[in-house]
Scaffold this motif. Sequence first.
Motif, PDB file in Angstrom:
ATOM      1  N   VAL A  92      20.133   6.165   2.626  1.00 15.84           N
ATOM      2  CA  VAL A  92      19.044   5.234   1.755  1.00 15.84           C
ATOM      3  C   VAL A  92      19.074   4.168   2.203  1.00 15.84           C
ATOM      4  O   VAL A  92      18.085   3.035   2.560  1.00 15.84           O
ATOM      5  N   GLN A 125      18.555   3.097   5.799  1.00 17.13           N
ATOM      6  CA  GLN A 125      17.583   3.248   5.955  1.00 17.13           C
ATOM      7  C   GLN A 125      17.127   1.381   5.290  1.00 17.13           C
ATOM      8  O   GLN A 125      16.036   1.141   6.241  1.00 17.13           O
ATOM      9  N   CYS A 185      12.142  -5.487  10.417  1.00 16.22           N
ATOM     10  CA  CYS A 185      11.190  -6.765  10.283  1.00 16.22           C
ATOM     11  C   CYS A 185      11.417  -7.802  10.875  1.00 16.22           C
ATOM     12  O   CYS A 185      10.238  -8.398  11.069  1.00 16.22           O
ATOM     13  N   LEU A 231      10.428  -8.235  14.040  1.00 22.42           N
ATOM     14  CA  LEU A 231       9.155  -8.092  14.024  1.00 22.42           C
ATOM     15  C   LEU A 231       8.609 -10.059  13.665  1.00 22.42           C
ATOM     16  O   LEU A 231       7.978 -10.392  14.367  1.00 22.42           O
ATOM     17  N   ALA A 260      25.399  10.719  11.214  1.00 22.02           N
ATOM     18  CA  ALA A 260      26.430  10.869  10.610  1.00 22.02           C
ATOM     19  C   ALA A 260      26.264  11.896   9.418  1.00 22.02           C
ATOM     20  O   ALA A 260      26.675  12.025   8.443  1.00 22.02           O
ATOM     21  N   PHE A 261      25.442  11.601   9.347  1.00 25.72           N
ATOM     22  CA  PHE A 261      24.884  12.366   7.424  1.00 25.72           C
ATOM     23  C   PHE A 261      23.976  13.903   7.718  1.00 25.72           C
ATOM     24  O   PHE A 261      23.688  14.152   7.021  1.00 25.72           O
ATOM     25  N   LEU A 278      28.751  -1.656  10.695  1.00 24.96           N
ATOM     26  CA  LEU A 278      27.766  -0.447  10.409  1.00 24.96           C
ATOM     27  C   LEU A 278      28.734   0.741  10.817  1.00 24.96           C
ATOM     28  O   LEU A 278      28.921   2.045  10.540  1.00 24.96           O
ATOM     29  N   LEU A 331      29.845   4.644   9.593  1.00 28.86           N
ATOM     30  CA  LEU A 331      29.647   5.432   9.619  1.00 28.86           C
ATOM     31  C   LEU A 331      30.195   6.362  10.741  1.00 28.86           C
ATOM     32  O   LEU A 331      29.450   7.026  11.488  1.00 28.86           O
ATOM     33  N   VAL A 378       2.824  -9.225   7.926  1.00 33.29           N
ATOM     34  CA  VAL A 378       2.899  -8.531   8.637  1.00 33.29           C
ATOM     35  C   VAL A 378       4.456  -7.692   8.362  1.00 33.29           C
ATOM     36  O   VAL A 378       4.292  -6.243   7.964  1.00 33.29           O
ATOM     37  N   SER A 379       4.987  -8.531   8.274  1.00 36.68           N
ATOM     38  CA  SER A 379       6.772  -8.391   8.749  1.00 36.68           C
ATOM     39  C   SER A 379       7.220  -7.987   6.891  1.00 36.68           C
ATOM     40  O   SER A 379       7.077  -6.500   6.861  1.00 36.68           O
ATOM     41  N   LEU A 438       5.136  -4.144   6.363  1.00 32.56           N
ATOM     42  CA  LEU A 438       6.492  -3.798   7.322  1.00 32.56           C
ATOM     43  C   LEU A 438       7.359  -2.689   6.720  1.00 32.56           C
ATOM     44  O   LEU A 438       6.944  -1.893   6.454  1.00 32.56           O
ATOM     45  N   PHE A 439       8.088  -4.044   6.325  1.00 31.96           N
ATOM     46  CA  PHE A 439       9.398  -3.200   5.384  1.00 31.96           C
ATOM     47  C   PHE A 439       8.811  -2.934   4.281  1.00 31.96           C
ATOM     48  O   PHE A 439       9.690  -1.755   3.627  1.00 31.96           O
ATOM     49  N   LEU A 490       8.027   0.785   5.002  1.00 33.38           N
ATOM     50  CA  LEU A 490       9.140   1.272   5.705  1.00 33.38           C
ATOM     51  C   LEU A 490      10.472   1.795   4.022  1.00 33.38           C
ATOM     52  O   LEU A 490      10.690   2.885   4.516  1.00 33.38           O
ATOM     53  N   ALA A 491      10.503   0.540   3.597  1.00 34.97           N
ATOM     54  CA  ALA A 491      11.213   1.236   2.387  1.00 34.97           C
ATOM     55  C   ALA A 491      10.771   2.167   1.243  1.00 34.97           C
ATOM     56  O   ALA A 491      12.167   3.189   1.171  1.00 34.97           O
ATOM     57  N   ALA A 525      11.700   5.308   2.670  1.00 37.33           N
ATOM     58  CA  ALA A 525      13.057   5.589   2.501  1.00 37.33           C
ATOM     59  C   ALA A 525      13.178   6.143   1.446  1.00 37.33           C
ATOM     60  O   ALA A 525      13.756   7.265   1.200  1.00 37.33           O
ATOM     61  N   VAL A 526      12.521   5.074   0.313  1.00 41.40           N
ATOM     62  CA  VAL A 526      13.353   5.911  -0.708  1.00 41.40           C
ATOM     63  C   VAL A 526      12.593   6.946  -1.422  1.00 41.40           C
ATOM     64  O   VAL A 526      13.446   8.004  -2.010  1.00 41.40           O
ATOM     65  N   SER A 580      14.236  10.332  -0.413  1.00 43.40           N
ATOM     66  CA  SER A 580      16.080   9.755  -0.413  1.00 43.40           C
ATOM     67  C   SER A 580      17.285  10.743  -0.222  1.00 43.40           C
ATOM     68  O   SER A 580      18.293  10.644  -0.943  1.00 43.40           O
ATOM     69  N   TYR A 619      19.345  13.790   1.669  1.00 43.33           N
ATOM     70  CA  TYR A 619      20.156  14.271   2.029  1.00 43.33           C
ATOM     71  C   TYR A 619      21.480  13.339   1.113  1.00 43.33           C
ATOM     72  O   TYR A 619      20.917  12.698   0.588  1.00 43.33           O
ATOM     73  N   SER A 643      25.141  12.378   0.265  1.00 40.51           N
ATOM     74  CA  SER A 643      26.146  11.243   1.467  1.00 40.51           C
ATOM     75  C   SER A 643      27.518  12.009   1.181  1.00 40.51           C
ATOM     76  O   SER A 643      28.740  11.473   2.092  1.00 40.51           O
ATOM     77  N   ARG A 697      28.353  14.674   2.591  1.00 42.80           N
ATOM     78  CA  ARG A 697      28.455  15.501   3.835  1.00 42.80           C
ATOM     79  C   ARG A 697      28.854  14.935   5.116  1.00 42.80           C
ATOM     80  O   ARG A 697      28.330  15.666   6.172  1.00 42.80           O
ATOM     81  N   ARG A 698      29.114  13.729   4.958  1.00 40.05           N
ATOM     82  CA  ARG A 698      28.803  13.041   5.858  1.00 40.05           C
ATOM     83  C   ARG A 698      30.108  13.645   7.073  1.00 40.05           C
ATOM     84  O   ARG A 698      31.145  14.144   6.807  1.00 40.05           O
TER      85      ARG A 698
END
Lengths: 103, 149
Positions: free
Chosen positions: A6, A9, A17, A20, A52-53, B24, B28, B76-77, B80-81, B84-85, B88-89, B92, B95, B97, B99-100
């Motif tokens: 997360v 993400q 954003c 955007l 990866a996850f 990043l 990963l 708008v941004s 959207l954030f 999405l956030a 995602a939360v 969550s 998955y 972590s 088992r990466r």
Amino acid sequence: MSLELVDFQILAAALFCLGLYGVLARRSAVMVLMAVELMLNAVNINLVAFSAFRPISMVTGQVIVIFVITVAAAEVGLALAVIMRLYRRRGTVNVDEIDLMKG
Amino acid sequence: MVTTRNIVYGALFLLVSLAGVAGLFVVLFAEFLALVQLLIYGGAIIIVILFALMLTRETDFSIATEHRRWPVAAGVSLALFGLLASSAVSDSGQYNSDRRSGIGIEELGTGLFENWAVPFEVASIVLLVALIGAIVIGRSGDEEDGGQA
């Protein structure tokens, strides 16, 4: 504390954003192009993180990232050529002054 | 990066962000992608963007670089954030972590050239066509511009 999916993400959402906002708010076409690159990178982070996850090792996410990078490189080359052409014809690269098709 | 007044600083900040994304990728377990990211984005795309900035240098770069309606874009941004956030939360927990699993370069190459061979060839054709198109579009002195062919 370890990194969870997360976290990646939310970071990718923030990057997307920001991109955007750059696409919508900036006037220079080159800046719009750079913001599009930012959005593509956010998508790449998501793809690699999900790849990866996964408990089973799967190569698909990373392969798609390679294709995204390829298409992004092609897009930058073409778009910058168009921007250069536009600058020579119109003398500006601001997207709100390019109104050739306004009726 | 998206709010800098000077657009050259914006390009350099973009380089910093792309290098961060490469870091990043290392976190990963995607070392090959990190390398590709640094080479293509950090090396090639930033250089091309800086060239374009240099060749389209305007006098009014430092003033009026944003639309008048930039608060709409910011709203708008942000919306959207938030969407999405929160999404995602909210899921969550699916998955965990521990088992990466990393993907080696051999595995990546095998997958790319066995299962993804046809899309790989298509991507190479796309690159070739884009390259030729960029040369044709960006060529100087065209007929309709009043110059010689």
